[in-house]
Design a protein around this motif. Structure first.
Motif, PDB file in Angstrom:
ATOM      1  N   SER A  91       8.171   5.613  20.942  1.00 44.65           N
ATOM      2  CA  SER A  91       9.091   4.512  21.203  1.00 44.65           C
ATOM      3  C   SER A  91       9.937   4.863  22.414  1.00 44.65           C
ATOM      4  CB  SER A  91       9.989   4.244  19.982  1.00 44.65           C
ATOM      5  OG  SER A  91      10.734   5.392  19.652  1.00 44.65           O
ATOM      6  N   THR A  92      10.535   3.833  23.011  1.00 38.75           N
ATOM      7  CA  THR A  92      11.334   4.032  24.210  1.00 38.75           C
ATOM      8  C   THR A  92      12.810   4.018  23.843  1.00 38.75           C
ATOM      9  OG1 THR A  92      11.018   1.661  24.616  1.00 38.75           O
ATOM     10  CG2 THR A  92       9.658   3.181  25.882  1.00 38.75           C
ATOM     11  N   ASP A  93      13.416   5.197  23.818  1.00 37.98           N
ATOM     12  CA  ASP A  93      14.822   5.311  23.452  1.00 37.98           C
ATOM     13  C   ASP A  93      15.743   4.781  24.535  1.00 37.98           C
ATOM     14  OD1 ASP A  93      14.685   6.233  20.925  1.00 37.98           O
ATOM     15  OD2 ASP A  93      15.051   8.324  21.384  1.00 37.98           O
ATOM     16  N   THR A  94      15.274   4.781  25.771  1.00 38.11           N
ATOM     17  CA  THR A  94      16.087   4.322  26.906  1.00 38.11           C
ATOM     18  C   THR A  94      15.250   3.402  27.776  1.00 38.11           C
ATOM     19  OG1 THR A  94      17.274   6.413  26.925  1.00 38.11           O
ATOM     20  CG2 THR A  94      17.451   5.039  28.894  1.00 38.11           C
ATOM     21  N   ILE A  95      15.829   2.268  28.161  1.00 38.65           N
ATOM     22  CA  ILE A  95      15.140   1.314  29.036  1.00 38.65           C
ATOM     23  C   ILE A  95      16.134   0.839  30.087  1.00 38.65           C
ATOM     24  CG2 ILE A  95      13.800  -0.818  29.180  1.00 38.65           C
ATOM     25  CD1 ILE A  95      13.319  -0.577  26.151  1.00 38.65           C
ATOM     26  N   ILE A  96      15.879   1.165  31.336  1.00 33.75           N
ATOM     27  CA  ILE A  96      16.733   0.729  32.441  1.00 33.75           C
ATOM     28  C   ILE A  96      15.859   0.189  33.566  1.00 33.75           C
ATOM     29  CG2 ILE A  96      18.307   1.478  34.285  1.00 33.75           C
ATOM     30  CD1 ILE A  96      19.543   3.444  32.400  1.00 33.75           C
ATOM     31  N   VAL A  97      16.213  -0.957  34.094  1.00 34.01           N
ATOM     32  CA  VAL A  97      15.545  -1.494  35.278  1.00 34.01           C
ATOM     33  C   VAL A  97      16.458  -1.264  36.470  1.00 34.01           C
ATOM     34  CG1 VAL A  97      14.571  -3.514  36.414  1.00 34.01           C
ATOM     35  CG2 VAL A  97      14.339  -3.248  33.938  1.00 34.01           C
ATOM     36  N   LEU A  98      15.958  -0.545  37.459  1.00 32.28           N
ATOM     37  CA  LEU A  98      16.710  -0.291  38.683  1.00 32.28           C
ATOM     38  C   LEU A  98      16.250  -1.264  39.754  1.00 32.28           C
ATOM     39  CD1 LEU A  98      18.732   1.560  40.225  1.00 32.28           C
ATOM     40  CD2 LEU A  98      16.740   2.923  40.917  1.00 32.28           C
ATOM     41  N   HIS A  99      17.150  -2.132  40.197  1.00 37.37           N
ATOM     42  CA  HIS A  99      16.836  -3.110  41.245  1.00 37.37           C
ATOM     43  C   HIS A  99      17.354  -2.598  42.583  1.00 37.37           C
ATOM     44  CE1 HIS A  99      16.271  -6.949  43.307  1.00 37.37           C
ATOM     45  NE2 HIS A  99      17.492  -6.771  43.807  1.00 37.37           N
ATOM     46  N   GLY A 102      15.378  -5.179  49.081  1.00 40.11           N
ATOM     47  CA  GLY A 102      14.536  -4.802  50.207  1.00 40.11           C
ATOM     48  C   GLY A 102      15.278  -4.765  51.527  1.00 40.11           C
ATOM     49  N   GLY A 103      16.313  -5.565  51.657  1.00 34.44           N
ATOM     50  CA  GLY A 103      17.044  -5.626  52.914  1.00 34.44           C
ATOM     51  C   GLY A 103      18.237  -4.700  52.978  1.00 34.44           C
ATOM     52  N   GLY A 104      18.344  -3.761  52.039  1.00 40.76           N
ATOM     53  CA  GLY A 104      19.502  -2.870  52.000  1.00 40.76           C
ATOM     54  C   GLY A 104      20.591  -3.431  51.112  1.00 40.76           C
ATOM     55  N   GLY A 105      21.574  -2.629  50.844  1.00 44.40           N
ATOM     56  CA  GLY A 105      22.664  -3.028  49.963  1.00 44.40           C
ATOM     57  C   GLY A 105      22.666  -2.190  48.708  1.00 44.40           C
ATOM     58  N   PRO A 106      23.664  -2.377  47.842  1.00 40.35           N
ATOM     59  CA  PRO A 106      23.793  -1.553  46.647  1.00 40.35           C
ATOM     60  C   PRO A 106      22.615  -1.729  45.689  1.00 40.35           C
ATOM     61  CG  PRO A 106      25.826  -2.737  47.115  1.00 40.35           C
ATOM     62  CD  PRO A 106      24.772  -3.332  47.997  1.00 40.35           C
ATOM     63  N   ALA A 107      22.206  -0.656  45.060  1.00 38.77           N
ATOM     64  CA  ALA A 107      21.216  -0.718  43.996  1.00 38.77           C
ATOM     65  C   ALA A 107      21.937  -1.039  42.691  1.00 38.77           C
ATOM     66  CB  ALA A 107      20.473   0.604  43.879  1.00 38.77           C
ATOM     67  N   THR A 108      21.236  -1.675  41.760  1.00 42.91           N
ATOM     68  CA  THR A 108      21.830  -2.083  40.494  1.00 42.91           C
ATOM     69  C   THR A 108      20.921  -1.687  39.347  1.00 42.91           C
ATOM     70  OG1 THR A 108      22.749  -4.028  41.616  1.00 42.91           O
ATOM     71  CG2 THR A 108      22.841  -3.999  39.212  1.00 42.91           C
ATOM     72  N   GLY A 109      21.501  -1.017  38.347  1.00 42.35           N
ATOM     73  CA  GLY A 109      20.739  -0.646  37.160  1.00 42.35           C
ATOM     74  C   GLY A 109      21.125  -1.522  35.986  1.00 42.35           C
ATOM     75  N   SER A 305      24.902   3.948  46.645  1.00 39.88           N
ATOM     76  CA  SER A 305      25.666   3.524  45.476  1.00 39.88           C
ATOM     77  C   SER A 305      24.793   2.777  44.475  1.00 39.88           C
ATOM     78  CB  SER A 305      26.825   2.625  45.905  1.00 39.88           C
ATOM     79  OG  SER A 305      26.343   1.476  46.566  1.00 39.88           O
ATOM     80  N   ILE A 306      25.114   2.932  43.194  1.00 39.76           N
ATOM     81  CA  ILE A 306      24.429   2.236  42.125  1.00 39.76           C
ATOM     82  C   ILE A 306      25.470   1.708  41.156  1.00 39.76           C
ATOM     83  CG2 ILE A 306      22.565   2.353  40.432  1.00 39.76           C
ATOM     84  CD1 ILE A 306      21.918   5.136  41.533  1.00 39.76           C
ATOM     85  N   GLY A 307      25.404   0.417  40.833  1.00 37.89           N
ATOM     86  CA  GLY A 307      26.256  -0.136  39.794  1.00 37.89           C
ATOM     87  C   GLY A 307      25.435  -0.338  38.538  1.00 37.89           C
ATOM     88  N   PHE A 308      25.897   0.135  37.379  1.00 39.26           N
ATOM     89  CA  PHE A 308      25.168   0.003  36.139  1.00 39.26           C
ATOM     90  C   PHE A 308      25.770  -1.088  35.256  1.00 39.26           C
ATOM     91  CE2 PHE A 308      22.078   3.302  36.319  1.00 39.26           C
ATOM     92  CZ  PHE A 308      22.609   4.306  37.105  1.00 39.26           C
ATOM     93  N   HIS A 309      24.904  -1.905  34.682  1.00 44.87           N
ATOM     94  CA  HIS A 309      25.309  -2.986  33.796  1.00 44.87           C
ATOM     95  C   HIS A 309      24.442  -2.949  32.545  1.00 44.87           C
ATOM     96  CE1 HIS A 309      27.442  -5.260  37.120  1.00 44.87           C
ATOM     97  NE2 HIS A 309      26.637  -4.487  37.808  1.00 44.87           N
ATOM     98  N   THR A 310      24.907  -3.595  31.485  1.00 46.60           N
ATOM     99  CA  THR A 310      24.096  -3.819  30.292  1.00 46.60           C
ATOM    100  C   THR A 310      23.857  -5.319  30.177  1.00 46.60           C
ATOM    101  OG1 THR A 310      25.094  -1.919  29.186  1.00 46.60           O
ATOM    102  CG2 THR A 310      23.937  -3.505  27.792  1.00 46.60           C
TER     103      THR A 310
END
Length: 396
Positions: A91-99, A102-109, A305-310
Motif C-alpha cells: 500500500s502507499t503510505d504517502t502520496i504527493i503530486v509535485l507540480h 514548464g515556464g518557471g516559477g514555484p513548484a507546488t506539492g 521554492s516549493i509550497g506544500f498543500h493538502t
C-alpha cells in the motif's frame, strides 16, 4: 550554489523524500540516474519534453522489499517496526503530486491523504486510494506467473502494475496528467535520511506510539534512520489522524531539502557516495525519467521554492461500510483547488483552509466534529522550502 539550485525528485519520503540538489554537482546526479531501479509505468511522452509542465507522483511504499525486489532482513524489519516480511502489504503510505511549471516559477506539492475514498481504474471499484497499488499488483501476479515470471522479477513487475493503477487513480482525482513517477520503500527512506546526517523537526507535544515506533520528546530535535521513518509514518494518537501525518511529511520534506542544500553532503565524496548507495536500494522511478534533463528544466524554478498543500476534503471520518472509515473527497473540488493554486488565481487564506479538512467548495458539506482545524496558510509555504534559513514548523 543558489544560482544553480535544482530539484531532483526521485527521492521521496516513506511517504516521500524530495531533495534539492545543486546543479553543479553533476557527478551525484549522474550516479543517481545510472543506478536507479526503473519500471515502465508512464504512457505519455510529455514528461521528457523540456518546457512542459511536470506532474511527478511521489509515493512511499509500505513494502518489505528493496527497489529490486529483494526481501528486507528480519533484523532490519524489526528495527523499523515494520512487522514481518508478509506484513503491511503493498500500500502507499504517502502520496504527493509535485507540480513544476514548464515556464518557471514555484513548484507546488499536493498531498493526498492515503485514506481518500476514490474511484479506482480498471474496474476495481471505489476504495481508499492507498489500496490502488495492491489491487493492481495482486491482479497482475497470476498472469505474470503464467508467463513464467518469478522471484524478484515477479515482485518488480507486479509492482509496476500497482504503480499504473495508482497513477490512474491519482490522475482521475486530481485532473493532472502524471509525467513521472518515483517510489521509495521503508528501509530506503531510513537509509537516505541517515546518509544526510538527520533532519531537524519539531513536535507540539511528546509522542509514544508503539505502532510506528515513534517515541519523541516535545520541541525541536533531529531524526534519522528508523526514527525518521517513525516520524513520518505515525498516524495513531494524532488529533487529525491521516491529515496530521500528511503535514508531518510536508514539513519533513522542506527541512530535508534545506539540510541537503546547507550541508556538504553533495560535495563531500564519502557522504555523496553513501547517499547514492542508499538511493540505489530505495528508489524506483519510471523508465523515461532522465535526472540530468529534468535538472536542466528545474533550473528555472524560482529559488528552488516549493509550497506544500493538502487537497480539500469533505469528511475526515467518512464511513464507507466495507472499507471502514475513510476520508471523503470531491474530485471536482480537488481539481478546482489544484487548478486555482497552480495558476495563482486562488485566495491563499480561503483555499488553504479547505486544504486542511474543511468542506470542499462544491459539496457544501461541513467536516464532522473532531476534524482537524483549518490552517490559515499552506501547510509549508514556498518561502520555507529550499531557502537559506527555513522555519521548521512544530506539528502534532
Amino acid at each position: 550554489m543558489a544560482t544553480t539550485r535544482v530539484l531532483v525528485l526521485v527521492l521521496a519520503v516513506a511517504s516521500v523524500l524530495l531533495l534539492l540538489v545543486s546543479g553543479g554537482v553533476v557527478l551525484a546526479a549522474r550516479s543517481i540516474d545510472s543506478g536507479l531501479s526503473r519500471v515502465d509505468v508512464i504512457s505519455t511522452s510529455l514528461g521528457s519534453v523540456l518546457g512542459t509542465d511536470q506532474n511527478i507522483l511521489l509515493v512511499g511504499l509500505d513494502s518489505r522489499t528493496d527497489s529490486f525486489g529483494n526481501p528486507l532482513p528480519k533484523d532490519q524489519l524489526a528495527a523499523l517496526h515494520a512487522g514481518g516480511s508478509d506484513a503491511g502489504g503493498d500500500s502507499t503510505d504517502t502520496i504527493i503530486v509535485l507540480h513544476i511549471p514548464g515556464g518557471g516559477g514555484p513548484a507546488t506539492g499536493f498531498s493526498i491523504p492515503r485514506d481518500s475514498y476514490v474511484d479506482l481504474p480498471d474496474g476495481f471499484g471505489k476504495h481508499k486510494i492507498n489500496s490502488a497499488y495492491a489491487y493492481g499488483s495482486n491482479a497482475a501476479r497470476p498472469e505474470l506467473s503464467k508467463d513464467g515470471v518469478s522471484g524478484n522479477d515477479l515482485t518488480v513487475q507486479a509492482g509496476a502494475a500497482g504503480a499504473k493503477t495508482t497513477i490512474g487513480a491519482v490522475e482521475s482525482l486530481t485532473g493532472l496528467t502524471i509525467t513521472h513517477y518515483g517510489a521509495v520503500n521503508l528501509a530506503g527512506f531510513a537509509d537516505i535520511s541517515q546518509a544526510i546526517g538527520g533532519v531537524p523537526v519539531c513536535l507540539n507535544s511528546k509522542v509514544d506510539d508503539p505502532f510506528s515506533g515513534a517515541k519523541f520528546p516535545k520541541g525541536q530535535q533531529t531524526v534519522s534512520g528508523p526514527q525518521a521513518l517513525a516520524f513520518v509514518r505515525q498516524r495513531h494518537g494524532l488529533p487529525g489522524g491521516d491529515l496530521d501525518r500528511a503535514r508531518r511529511q510536508q514539513v519533513f520534506l522542506s527541512s530535508m531539502a534545506h539540510t541537503v542544500l546547507s550541508s556538504d553532503t553533495l560535495t563531500d565524496s564519502a557522504k555523496r557516495n553513501a547517499l547514492v548507495a542508499a538511493v540505489d536500494k530505495a528508489i524506483t522511478v519510471d523508465r523515461s525519467l532522465d535526472v540530468l534533463s529534468l535538472a536542466t528544466q528545474l533550473q528555472g524554478v524560482s529559488s528552488g521554492s516549493i509550497g506544500f498543500h493538502t487537497i480539500p476534503i469533505v469528511d475526515a471520518s467518512y464511513d464507507t461500510g466495507d472499507d471502514g472509515e475513510a476520508v471523503q473527497v470531491d474530485p471536482s473540488a480537488v481539481q478546482k483547488y489544484i487548478s486555482d493554486t497552480v495558476s495563482g488565481s486562488s485566495d491563499t487564506s480561503t483555499s488553504s483552509s479547505k486544504a486542511s479538512g474543511t468542506s470542499s467548495g462544491s459539496s457544501g458539506a461541513a467536516p464532522k466534529p473532531g476534524a482537524p482545524a483549518a490552517a490559515p496558510k499552506p501547510a509549508v509555504p514556498a518561502s520555507d522550502a529550499g531557502t537559506a534559513a527555513p522555519t521548521v514548523p512544530c506539528v502534532n
